[in-house]
Design a protein around this motif. Structure first.
Motif, PDB file in Angstrom:
ATOM      1  N   LEU A 138      12.534  -4.961  -4.341  1.00 18.06           N
ATOM      2  CA  LEU A 138      11.737  -6.190  -4.249  1.00 18.06           C
ATOM      3  C   LEU A 138      12.483  -7.382  -4.867  1.00 18.06           C
ATOM      4  O   LEU A 138      12.513  -8.472  -4.291  1.00 18.06           O
ATOM      5  CB  LEU A 138      10.386  -5.991  -4.941  1.00 18.06           C
ATOM      6  CG  LEU A 138       9.394  -5.105  -4.195  1.00 18.06           C
ATOM      7  CD1 LEU A 138       8.342  -4.569  -5.147  1.00 18.06           C
ATOM      8  CD2 LEU A 138       8.761  -5.860  -3.042  1.00 18.06           C
ATOM      9  N   ARG A 194       0.961  -6.715   5.204  1.00 13.85           N
ATOM     10  CA  ARG A 194       0.833  -7.065   3.790  1.00 13.85           C
ATOM     11  C   ARG A 194       0.680  -5.809   2.939  1.00 13.85           C
ATOM     12  O   ARG A 194       0.007  -4.859   3.329  1.00 13.85           O
ATOM     13  CB  ARG A 194      -0.387  -7.969   3.633  1.00 13.85           C
ATOM     14  CG  ARG A 194      -0.570  -8.508   2.249  1.00 13.85           C
ATOM     15  CD  ARG A 194      -1.837  -9.366   2.210  1.00 13.85           C
ATOM     16  NE  ARG A 194      -2.088  -9.758   0.861  1.00 13.85           N
ATOM     17  CZ  ARG A 194      -1.957 -11.006   0.422  1.00 13.85           C
ATOM     18  NH1 ARG A 194      -1.616 -11.952   1.243  1.00 13.85           N
ATOM     19  NH2 ARG A 194      -2.190 -11.286  -0.840  1.00 13.85           N
ATOM     20  N   VAL A 222       4.369 -10.708   0.216  1.00 14.83           N
ATOM     21  CA  VAL A 222       5.202  -9.514   0.312  1.00 14.83           C
ATOM     22  C   VAL A 222       4.632  -8.646   1.424  1.00 14.83           C
ATOM     23  O   VAL A 222       3.454  -8.290   1.402  1.00 14.83           O
ATOM     24  CB  VAL A 222       5.240  -8.724  -1.016  1.00 14.83           C
ATOM     25  CG1 VAL A 222       6.052  -7.436  -0.851  1.00 14.83           C
ATOM     26  CG2 VAL A 222       5.818  -9.580  -2.136  1.00 14.83           C
ATOM     27  N   ARG A 224       2.070  -4.074  -4.648  1.00 13.84           N
ATOM     28  CA  ARG A 224       3.488  -4.322  -4.396  1.00 13.84           C
ATOM     29  C   ARG A 224       4.389  -3.244  -4.968  1.00 13.84           C
ATOM     30  O   ARG A 224       5.513  -3.068  -4.535  1.00 13.84           O
ATOM     31  CB  ARG A 224       3.867  -5.702  -4.916  1.00 13.84           C
ATOM     32  CG  ARG A 224       3.113  -6.772  -4.144  1.00 13.84           C
ATOM     33  CD  ARG A 224       3.281  -8.136  -4.694  1.00 13.84           C
ATOM     34  NE  ARG A 224       2.490  -9.059  -3.878  1.00 13.84           N
ATOM     35  CZ  ARG A 224       2.673 -10.345  -3.863  1.00 13.84           C
ATOM     36  NH1 ARG A 224       3.595 -10.900  -4.615  1.00 13.84           N
ATOM     37  NH2 ARG A 224       1.922 -11.107  -3.103  1.00 13.84           N
ATOM     38  N   TRP A 278       8.415 -11.694  -6.610  1.00 15.01           N
ATOM     39  CA  TRP A 278       7.527 -10.757  -5.919  1.00 15.01           C
ATOM     40  C   TRP A 278       6.273 -10.463  -6.728  1.00 15.01           C
ATOM     41  O   TRP A 278       5.257 -10.030  -6.182  1.00 15.01           O
ATOM     42  CB  TRP A 278       8.262  -9.455  -5.577  1.00 15.01           C
ATOM     43  CG  TRP A 278       8.746  -8.658  -6.744  1.00 15.01           C
ATOM     44  CD1 TRP A 278       9.949  -8.782  -7.376  1.00 15.01           C
ATOM     45  CD2 TRP A 278       8.043  -7.611  -7.427  1.00 15.01           C
ATOM     46  NE1 TRP A 278      10.049  -7.879  -8.407  1.00 15.01           N
ATOM     47  CE2 TRP A 278       8.891  -7.143  -8.460  1.00 15.01           C
ATOM     48  CE3 TRP A 278       6.790  -7.031  -7.271  1.00 15.01           C
ATOM     49  CZ2 TRP A 278       8.525  -6.115  -9.322  1.00 15.01           C
ATOM     50  CZ3 TRP A 278       6.426  -6.007  -8.131  1.00 15.01           C
ATOM     51  CH2 TRP A 278       7.278  -5.557  -9.138  1.00 15.01           C
TER      52      TRP A 278
END
Length: 184
Positions: free
Chosen positions: A149, A108, A170, A112, A163
């Motif tokens: 992404l 994970r 993600v 992001r 995302w």
């Protein structure tokens, strides 16, 4: 991530190609090693090109058995089961190029925007939607992290901005990517 040696890479490429030839009935299937690093359980993708055209790319993050057996299965699956393409034909073997990506387990990514283009591959999941892109894809396409992404979300059948939503998982992974020919 510990990369494979040149000998191990060559062996995996031979296993992938040999498995495809065995599936097509033009050669016996290759023997798989029972010990060493190729006998360890690891995920892998196999990508096939005929000439410059992509002809299949299939992989798994959850290996069943050894790395060698996973590569053999993914190679045959890429040759016959990638739903984007018709099955590989024996007359395409002369122009066939095989590439293998040996994966680290996905983990994970809390931030992001911290995706490292060229290092990370991306896996997105939400409900039944799943999409993964190998690290080399972003480099080949010249994408930044956000585009990478977004494209992974689109591949999963999700909106490009999914995302950014907390219900979308993600994960990132790394890959030791190598292949036949000048470009893989």
């Amino acid at each position: 991530m510990s990369e494979l040696s040149p000998t191990e890479r060559a062996a995996l490429l031979g296993i992938a190609r040999g498995s495809i030839l065995g599936h097509l009935g033009v050669a016996p299937a290759p023997a798989l090693p029972a010990s060493g690093s190729l006998a360890e359980a690891r995920g892998a993708f196999v990508t096939l090109h005929v000439g410059d055209a992509l002809r299949g790319c299939v992989g798994t993050f959850r290996p069943e058995g050894s790395l060698a057996a996973t590569v053999a299965r993914m190679a045959v699956s890429a040759a016959k089961e990638d739903p984007r393409f018709s099955p590989l034909r024996p007359d395409e073997i002369a122009e066939l190029r095989v590439a293998v990506s040996v994966l680290t387990p996905p983990h994970r990514l809390d931030d992001r925007r911290a995706v490292k283009v060229g290092t990370h591959g991306v896996l997105v999941r939400r409900g039944w939607h799943r999409g993964a892109l190998l690290p080399k894809v972003a480099l080949e396409q010249g994408w930044d992290a956000e585009t990478f992404l977004s494209r992974c979300c689109l591949k999963a059948g999700l909106p490009a901005r999914a995302w950014q939503e907390p219900e979308t998982e993600v994960e990132v992974f790394e890959a030791d990517e190598f292949g036949e020919g000048a470009e893989s």
